[in-house]
Enzyme design. Structure first.
Site, PDB file in Angstrom:
ATOM      1  CE  LYS A   1       0.635  10.581  -6.586  1.00  0.00           C
ATOM      2  NZ  LYS A   1       0.006  10.159  -5.305  1.00  0.00           N
TER       3      LYS A   1
ATOM      4  CG  ASP B   1      -3.172  11.378  -6.331  1.00  0.00           C
ATOM      5  OD1 ASP B   1      -2.848  11.097  -5.175  1.00  0.00           O
ATOM      6  OD2 ASP B   1      -3.234  12.565  -6.725  1.00  0.00           O
TER       7      ASP B   1
HETATM    8  P1  NDP Z   1     -10.408  12.955  -6.267  1.00  0.00           P
HETATM    9  O1  NDP Z   1     -10.141  13.173  -7.705  1.00  0.00           O
HETATM   10  O2  NDP Z   1     -11.353  11.895  -5.863  1.00  0.00           O
HETATM   11  O3  NDP Z   1     -10.844  14.340  -5.608  1.00  0.00           O
HETATM   12  C1  NDP Z   1      -9.971  15.441  -5.641  1.00  0.00           C
HETATM   13  C2  NDP Z   1     -10.549  16.581  -4.857  1.00  0.00           C
HETATM   14  O4  NDP Z   1      -9.597  17.639  -4.765  1.00  0.00           O
HETATM   15  C3  NDP Z   1     -11.717  17.154  -5.535  1.00  0.00           C
HETATM   16  O5  NDP Z   1     -12.584  17.721  -4.631  1.00  0.00           O
HETATM   17  C4  NDP Z   1     -11.004  18.179  -6.437  1.00  0.00           C
HETATM   18  O6  NDP Z   1     -11.789  19.137  -6.958  1.00  0.00           O
HETATM   19  C5  NDP Z   1     -10.020  18.774  -5.511  1.00  0.00           C
HETATM   20  N1  NDP Z   1      -8.915  19.371  -6.246  1.00  0.00           N
HETATM   21  C6  NDP Z   1      -8.007  18.754  -6.998  1.00  0.00           C
HETATM   22  N2  NDP Z   1      -7.112  19.599  -7.507  1.00  0.00           N
HETATM   23  C7  NDP Z   1      -7.493  20.804  -7.095  1.00  0.00           C
HETATM   24  C8  NDP Z   1      -6.962  22.092  -7.282  1.00  0.00           C
HETATM   25  N3  NDP Z   1      -5.867  22.324  -8.044  1.00  0.00           N
HETATM   26  N4  NDP Z   1      -7.582  23.109  -6.658  1.00  0.00           N
HETATM   27  C9  NDP Z   1      -8.677  22.895  -5.871  1.00  0.00           C
HETATM   28  N5  NDP Z   1      -9.219  21.684  -5.661  1.00  0.00           N
HETATM   29  C10 NDP Z   1      -8.634  20.657  -6.261  1.00  0.00           C
HETATM   30  O7  NDP Z   1      -8.995  12.761  -5.564  1.00  0.00           O
HETATM   31  P2  NDP Z   1      -8.637  12.117  -4.163  1.00  0.00           P
HETATM   32  O8  NDP Z   1      -9.731  12.334  -3.182  1.00  0.00           O
HETATM   33  O9  NDP Z   1      -8.157  10.750  -4.444  1.00  0.00           O
HETATM   34  O10 NDP Z   1      -7.363  12.986  -3.754  1.00  0.00           O
HETATM   35  C11 NDP Z   1      -7.449  14.132  -2.884  1.00  0.00           C
HETATM   36  C12 NDP Z   1      -6.111  14.342  -2.195  1.00  0.00           C
HETATM   37  O11 NDP Z   1      -5.777  13.190  -1.413  1.00  0.00           O
HETATM   38  C13 NDP Z   1      -4.907  14.553  -3.128  1.00  0.00           C
HETATM   39  O12 NDP Z   1      -3.976  15.418  -2.496  1.00  0.00           O
HETATM   40  C14 NDP Z   1      -4.304  13.158  -3.219  1.00  0.00           C
HETATM   41  O13 NDP Z   1      -2.949  13.212  -3.570  1.00  0.00           O
HETATM   42  C15 NDP Z   1      -4.503  12.695  -1.787  1.00  0.00           C
HETATM   43  N6  NDP Z   1      -4.471  11.252  -1.553  1.00  0.00           N
HETATM   44  C16 NDP Z   1      -5.261  10.384  -2.250  1.00  0.00           C
HETATM   45  C17 NDP Z   1      -5.212   9.034  -1.962  1.00  0.00           C
HETATM   46  C18 NDP Z   1      -6.090   8.048  -2.636  1.00  0.00           C
HETATM   47  O14 NDP Z   1      -5.950   6.863  -2.321  1.00  0.00           O
HETATM   48  N7  NDP Z   1      -6.994   8.438  -3.510  1.00  0.00           N
HETATM   49  C19 NDP Z   1      -4.279   8.490  -0.958  1.00  0.00           C
HETATM   50  C20 NDP Z   1      -3.546   9.497  -0.233  1.00  0.00           C
HETATM   51  C21 NDP Z   1      -3.644  10.813  -0.560  1.00  0.00           C
HETATM   52  P3  NDP Z   1     -11.451  19.503  -8.492  1.00  0.00           P
HETATM   53  O15 NDP Z   1     -11.280  18.213  -9.231  1.00  0.00           O
HETATM   54  O16 NDP Z   1     -12.652  20.180  -8.762  1.00  0.00           O
HETATM   55  O17 NDP Z   1     -10.270  20.373  -8.566  1.00  0.00           O
HETATM   56  O1  2IT Z   2      -0.980   9.589  -2.374  1.00  0.00           O
HETATM   57  C1  2IT Z   2      -1.207   8.363  -2.219  1.00  0.00           C
HETATM   58  O2  2IT Z   2      -0.741   7.731  -1.268  1.00  0.00           O
HETATM   59  C2  2IT Z   2      -2.080   7.704  -3.185  1.00  0.00           C
HETATM   60  N1  2IT Z   2      -2.599   8.351  -4.096  1.00  0.00           N
HETATM   61  C3  2IT Z   2      -2.327   6.227  -3.090  1.00  0.00           C
HETATM   62  C4  2IT Z   2      -1.210   5.455  -3.721  1.00  0.00           C
HETATM   63  C5  2IT Z   2      -1.420   3.973  -3.864  1.00  0.00           C
HETATM   64  O3  2IT Z   2      -0.521   3.344  -4.433  1.00  0.00           O
HETATM   65  O4  2IT Z   2      -2.431   3.437  -3.410  1.00  0.00           O
END
Ligand code: NDP
Ligand code: 2IT
Length: 449
Positions: A129, A169
């Protein structure tokens, strides 16, 4: 409460003593290792080979300065990181997070979780990460490009298609991956699968943007099947409005469920008619705007906005926390239980606090940890690596078929491990145990490294 194996307690205490300020990392270590107690009771080899001490220690951590110029010509400085946590199963694999809150504790927790998640996918990927405390909120496109180029200038010598393969992420989507890939290519003279989440016209995989959300819904559907139920007709509460939340909204709607909430740092919205059709497309615009407000959705579609509130007080059958870590606490869990919620599927990483998890499990709510239910994202990244290696691009249907099968397999592996080690139906224990066994055995096979 299950009995904790003494070797497990010893290693948890050791981490707490060495890194008392790393709260999120300690939380993740405690959660995973506690689940492993019955495995350690039954298999003394893991203690003999000191697997737990080794697995909580990253193989490598890089920290670097990221200087960049803002639109006024001023020099700004952020901190960049990349953690290679464990490469027993393959090259380090995991996302990059750009968010003001990023620090080493958060990235270590995410990297640690990624080891077991990637193992569960069944694909040859280790855990890693990275990211930066750079906040994309309110930044211009030009500033984001400058930042990404500087970040990659520091990182490029440590990554590679067979060494470490970053992806997106929070705060890192297709646009950022594009700028990062361009700079990597310019610096290395290589065009290879060093990053995933690339544009589909230049090496990316179809379905990668949707994969995390789709995978979470497939996983939830498998859990519901164990109780003779399905997504169809269910009322669904989702938090966040980012990449994962978007994918969940698309798939839930397609399968006949109705998503009624979304959330952001400013509060949550309640849309009784459902987040569907063009409203789902609007989520992409909201993220791209960099305004970081979910109220924009309420204003545009004339629905209720609850400032400063999370969605968990709203009546739903299924909950999908998809924003960030520790966003659903004990009080929220009580509210969900009172309102009759039957399944909580983590789309984000570690969004549900430990006491809330215990409440769900005690009350027989179907609860799945992110390392199982959000593994579709990294699984599809693994499929992108495969396509890059064979220099082919599969159709959306082909990728989706693999993704679905991987989520079905993970669900099955979790249930089998949970039953084998004495807690049938407990997805938390099942995911940790199934994920761990493969990595631990690979570490033993590969010697004392
Ligand atoms: P995005 O940047 O697309 O969206 C993030 C979302 O989470 C937004 O709504 C954001 O709002 C909110 N957020 C982030 N940090 C905070 C905070 N400190 N407090 C409140 N809200 C928060 O990210 P993703 O959708 O990609 O990621 C969302 C979650 O999913 C994370 O936990 C990530 O680790 C997990 N994830 C993502 C994957 C991927 O492939 N993208 C795969 C597996 C897991 P704001 O920015 O306004 O804070
Ligand atoms: O938390 C996660 O699994 C991710 N943000 C995706 C990682 C990846 O290598 O696609």
């Amino acid at each position: 409460m299950q009995k904790v194996n003494p070797y497990v307690s010893e290693v948890i205490e050791r981490v707490e003593k060495r890194f008392p300020w790393e709260k999120e990392f300690i939380q993740a270590v405690r959660e995973v290792l506690t689940s492993l107690s019955p495995v350690l009771d039954r298999n003394p080899i893991y203690k003999q080979m000191r697997i737990l001490e080794r697995i909580v220690e990253p193989e490598r951590v890089y920290q670097f300065r990221v200087p960049w110029k803002d639109d006024k010509g001023n020099i700004q400085v952020n901190t960049g990181y990349r953690i290679g946590f464990n490469s027993a199963l393959g090259p380090y694999k995991g996302g990059l997070r750009f968010h003001a809150s990023v620090n080493l504790s958060i990235l270590k927790f995410l990297g640690f979780e990624q080891i077991f998640k990637n193992s569960l996918t069944g694909l040859p990927m280790g855990g890693g990460k990275g990211g930066s405390d750079f906040s994309p909120v309110g930044k211009s496109d030009n500033e984001i490009e400058n930042f990404c180029q500087s970040f990659m200038t520091a990182l490029y010598r440590h990554i590679g298609a067979n060494t470490d393969v970053p992806a997106g992420d929070i705060g890192v989507g297709g646009r950022e991956i594009g700028y990062l890939f361009g700079q990597y290519r310019r610096l290395t003279n290589l065009y290879d699968g060093v990053l995933t989440g690339k544009g589909v016209k230049w090496g990316g995989s179809l379905i990668r943007p949707e994969a995390t959300g789709y995978g979470a819904v497939y996983f939830c559907d498998e859990m519901l099947k164990t109780r003779g139920q399905s997504i169809s007709g269910k009322i669904v509460a989702v938090s966040g409005f980012g990449n994962v939340a978007w994918g969940v909204c698309k798939k839930v709607t397609e399968l006949g469920g109705k998503v009624v909430t979304l959330s952001g740092p400013d509060g949550c919205i309640y849309d009784k008619d459902g987040v569907k059709g063009e409203k789902i497309d609007y989520l992409l615009q909201m993220r791209a705007s960099g305004r970081d407000r979910v109220q924009d959705y309420a204003d545009k579609f004339k629905v209720e906005f609850h400032p400063g509130k999370r969605p968990w007080g709203i009546k739903c059958d299924l909950a999908f926390p998809c924003a960030t870590q520790n966003e659903l606490n004990e009080e929220d869990a009580k509210a969900l239980l009172k309102n009759g919620c039957i399944a909580v599927t983590e789309g984000a990483n570690m969004p549900v606090e430990p006491k809330a998890i215990d409440l769900f499990i005690e009350n027989k709510v179907l609860y799945s940890p992110g390392k199982a239910s959000n593994a579709g994202g990294v699984a599809c990244s693994g499929l992108e690596m495969t396509q890059n290696s064979i220099r082919m691009q599969w159709s959306a249907a082909e990728v989706d078929k693999h993704l679905h099968q991987i989520m079905v397999n993970i669900h099955k592996a979790c249930l089998e491990a949970a039953a084998e080690y004495g807690t049938p139906g407990n997805y938390q224990n099942g995911a940790n145990i199934a994920g761990f066994l493969k990595v631990a055995d690979a570490m033993i096979d590969q010697g004392n490294i």
